[in-house]
Design an enzyme around this catalytic site. Structure first.
Site, PDB file in Angstrom:
ATOM      1  NE  ARG A   1      47.946  40.794  47.614  1.00  0.00           N
ATOM      2  CZ  ARG A   1      46.931  41.167  47.288  1.00  0.00           C
ATOM      3  NH1 ARG A   1      46.897  42.258  46.507  1.00  0.00           N
ATOM      4  NH2 ARG A   1      45.793  40.770  47.774  1.00  0.00           N
TER       5      ARG A   1
ATOM      6  NE  ARG B   1      47.560  52.945  44.445  1.00  0.00           N
ATOM      7  CZ  ARG B   1      46.409  52.496  44.129  1.00  0.00           C
ATOM      8  NH1 ARG B   1      45.074  52.777  44.398  1.00  0.00           N
ATOM      9  NH2 ARG B   1      46.419  51.866  42.970  1.00  0.00           N
ATOM     10  CG  HIS B   2      50.894  49.601  46.450  1.00  0.00           C
ATOM     11  ND1 HIS B   2      50.565  50.539  45.454  1.00  0.00           N
ATOM     12  CD2 HIS B   2      49.966  48.459  46.075  1.00  0.00           C
ATOM     13  CE1 HIS B   2      49.703  50.197  44.810  1.00  0.00           C
ATOM     14  NE2 HIS B   2      49.218  48.994  44.890  1.00  0.00           N
TER      15      HIS B   2
ATOM     16  CB  SER C   1      38.790  44.309  45.050  1.00  0.00           C
ATOM     17  OG  SER C   1      38.622  43.337  43.977  1.00  0.00           O
TER      18      SER C   1
HETATM   19  P1  ATP Z   1      45.903  47.425  43.768  1.00  0.00           P
HETATM   20  O1  ATP Z   1      45.286  47.380  42.468  1.00  0.00           O
HETATM   21  O2  ATP Z   1      45.616  48.686  44.453  1.00  0.00           O
HETATM   22  O3  ATP Z   1      47.212  47.188  43.939  1.00  0.00           O
HETATM   23  P2  ATP Z   1      44.725  44.742  44.199  1.00  0.00           P
HETATM   24  O4  ATP Z   1      43.726  44.663  43.187  1.00  0.00           O
HETATM   25  O5  ATP Z   1      46.007  44.086  44.001  1.00  0.00           O
HETATM   26  O6  ATP Z   1      45.109  46.402  44.512  1.00  0.00           O
HETATM   27  P3  ATP Z   1      43.230  43.029  45.740  1.00  0.00           P
HETATM   28  O7  ATP Z   1      43.937  42.075  45.418  1.00  0.00           O
HETATM   29  O8  ATP Z   1      41.846  43.160  45.166  1.00  0.00           O
HETATM   30  O9  ATP Z   1      44.032  44.332  45.569  1.00  0.00           O
HETATM   31  O10 ATP Z   1      43.265  43.188  47.609  1.00  0.00           O
HETATM   32  C1  ATP Z   1      41.962  43.778  48.079  1.00  0.00           C
HETATM   33  C2  ATP Z   1      42.404  44.823  48.860  1.00  0.00           C
HETATM   34  O11 ATP Z   1      43.612  44.762  49.668  1.00  0.00           O
HETATM   35  C3  ATP Z   1      42.491  46.279  48.232  1.00  0.00           C
HETATM   36  O12 ATP Z   1      41.334  46.454  47.664  1.00  0.00           O
HETATM   37  C4  ATP Z   1      43.251  46.969  48.851  1.00  0.00           C
HETATM   38  O13 ATP Z   1      42.520  47.671  49.884  1.00  0.00           O
HETATM   39  C5  ATP Z   1      43.915  45.932  49.680  1.00  0.00           C
HETATM   40  N1  ATP Z   1      45.571  45.825  49.063  1.00  0.00           N
HETATM   41  C6  ATP Z   1      45.875  45.094  48.331  1.00  0.00           C
HETATM   42  N2  ATP Z   1      47.400  45.332  47.948  1.00  0.00           N
HETATM   43  C7  ATP Z   1      47.937  46.145  49.010  1.00  0.00           C
HETATM   44  C8  ATP Z   1      49.197  46.810  49.433  1.00  0.00           C
HETATM   45  N3  ATP Z   1      50.165  46.437  48.867  1.00  0.00           N
HETATM   46  N4  ATP Z   1      49.122  47.475  50.507  1.00  0.00           N
HETATM   47  C9  ATP Z   1      48.172  47.816  51.131  1.00  0.00           C
HETATM   48  N5  ATP Z   1      46.694  47.493  50.760  1.00  0.00           N
HETATM   49  C10 ATP Z   1      46.680  46.446  49.720  1.00  0.00           C
END
Ligand code: ATP
Length: 395
Positions: free
Chosen positions: A173, A181-182, A321
């Site tokens: 991403r 956390r990202h 999610s």
């Molecule tokens: P957030 O809103 O926290 O950025 P997201 O809604 O984009 O997350 P999803 O697309 O639903 O996340 O991805 C599923 C899971 O992958 C998330 O619940 C999270 O645990 C993990 N995740 C998503 N983006 C990241 C990231 N950039 N770094 C680490 N873990 C991630």
């Protein structure tokens, strides 16, 4: 024997030549030692080694850019810049035993539930939802993207009759935000299951498998004498189900257009712990307005303003999610248009829905986020061997 193993060599007791050799040897050098092992109450390990021969296999350079046995801590950037030395520290190594235990637990829990481990492509023509968080790749004479998620492919496998699949793989991403956390490359544990009867089937599967994973991980870490064994919480299914609308009421923002932000999630975590006493909980029934870009999320037949989507949160942080997907082609195409995309952009994906597609659903679970929360570390980067973020491509 590596530099982290102590060798007791007393002046006057050992051969003076060996003493001189070791006294001059930089820390972290790799040596091979022959000698007599004997019990010693004075030694921390309960024994000492009286060497008769020492060969230096690899002499460490000086000075070390990062201390391995020093008590003084270095900042995270310095540690990550010299990650190989950092990873030698027992406390850092322990994080990767925890990670291994979690991954092994998840694999086992889903394998014995009849799920097949699969690997989907990571070089794609099109992202799952399009958007700004895709990394473009020069692919011969065209443009491709690194996979943000295996979403479309795991659904296609349900169309291919696989019925129950999971994948543990990197997701990429282009997150411009620099948060704790990202990261730009993370490990996603993805599950997809066919013939489901609504979101509850998925939630029950997730909470049962996760509870089992945690128990297995705790047992594994206890056997290894790993200090993180004590940090593994007790999970007791069923986890509380908190409708999104209730979370919004708690937050005093009913009907808001956007998803819960970081601070919202934390506040819901505090309230959930207070009301239900559980570190794990689901936030259910995500409104369609919040998931409008998530075209594959099924809208509820009776309440089209709601999807069946849910998040699994752990102490105020979203870990996973997912939900039931739209398996009816006409509705899926309508959702794609509502998301400002066109069905023509997804020919391979949509073909899977044209020749028989059962109801199905699944989720994406962030392994790094989960390990980070379990370990209680300050930054998610510490859960990856060689993390990647907006500013870090080395080492
Ligand atoms: P957030 O809103 O926290 O950025 P997201 O809604 O984009 O997350 P999803 O697309 O639903 O996340 O991805 C599923 C899971 O992958 C998330 O619940 C999270 O645990 C993990 N995740 C998503 N983006 C990241 C990231 N950039 N770094 C680490 N873990 C991630």
């Amino acid at each position: 024997m590596s530099g982290s193993t102590q060798l007791l060599l007393k002046k006057g007791v050992a051969d003076p030549a060996l003493f001189a050799l070791l006294a001059d040897l930089p820390r972290e050098s790799v040596v091979s030692v022959e000698g007599m092992v004997r019990r010693s109450e004075k030694s921390q390990r309960g024994f000492e080694l009286a060497p008769t021969r020492i060969d230096v296999i690899s002499r460490a350079g000086v000075p070390l850019p990062l201390g391995v046995v020093d008590k003084v801590g270095a900042d995270l950037d310095t540690r990550l810049n010299h990650r190989v030395l950092d990873l030698r520290k027992p406390a850092v190594h322990a994080v990767f035993e925890l990670r291994h235990a979690v991954l092994r637990g998840l694999r086992d829990a889903f394998t014995h539930r009849g799920f097949l481990e699969v690997e989907t492509p990571k070089i794609l023509r099109q992202g799952a939802e399009g958007g700004a968080t895709l990394f473009p790749v020069e692919y011969f004479d065209t443009r491709a993207y690194l996979a943000q998620s295996p979403q479309l492919y795991k659904q296609m496998l349900i169309g291919a009759g696989f019925e129950r699949v999971f994948e543990i793989a990197p997701a990429f991403r282009a997150e411009p935000s620099d948060t704790i956390r990202h990261i730009t490359e993370f490990t996603s544990f993805d599950v997809e299951m066919g013939y489901i009867d609504g979101a509850e089937d998925l939630r029950r599967l997730l909470e049962d498998a996760l509870t089992e994973t945690l128990a297995d991980a705790r047992a594994d870490l206890t056997r290894r004498g790993n200090p993180y064994a004590e940090k593994i919480p007790d999970a007791k299914p069923p986890f509380p189900r908190i409708p999104f609308s209730l979370a919004e009421e708690w937050l005093g923002r009913p009907g808001a257009e956007e998803d819960l932000g970081t601070e919202d999630e934390k506040a819901v975590g505090v309230q959930a712990e207070k009301e239900f006493g559980s570190p794990f909980y689901f936030i259910t029934d995500y409104p369609t307005r919040v998931k409008s870009h998530t075209f594959y999320a099924q809208r509820q037949d009776e309440h089209p303003e709601l999807t069946g989507y849910f998040d699994l949160d752990f102490r105020g942080l979203e870990i996973a999610s997912g939900g039931p997907r739209e398996h009816r082609l006409d509705r899926l195409e309508a959702n794609i248009r509502t998301a400002d995309l066109t069905p023509e952009q997804f020919p391979g994906y949509l073909e899977a829905f044209r020749y028989g597609m059962p109801p199905h659903g699944g989720w994406g679970f962030g392994v790094d986020r989960f390990v980070w929360m379990l370990a209680g570390l300050p930054n998610i980067r510490e859960t990856r061997l060689f993390p990647r973020d907006r500013y870090r491509l080395d080492p």
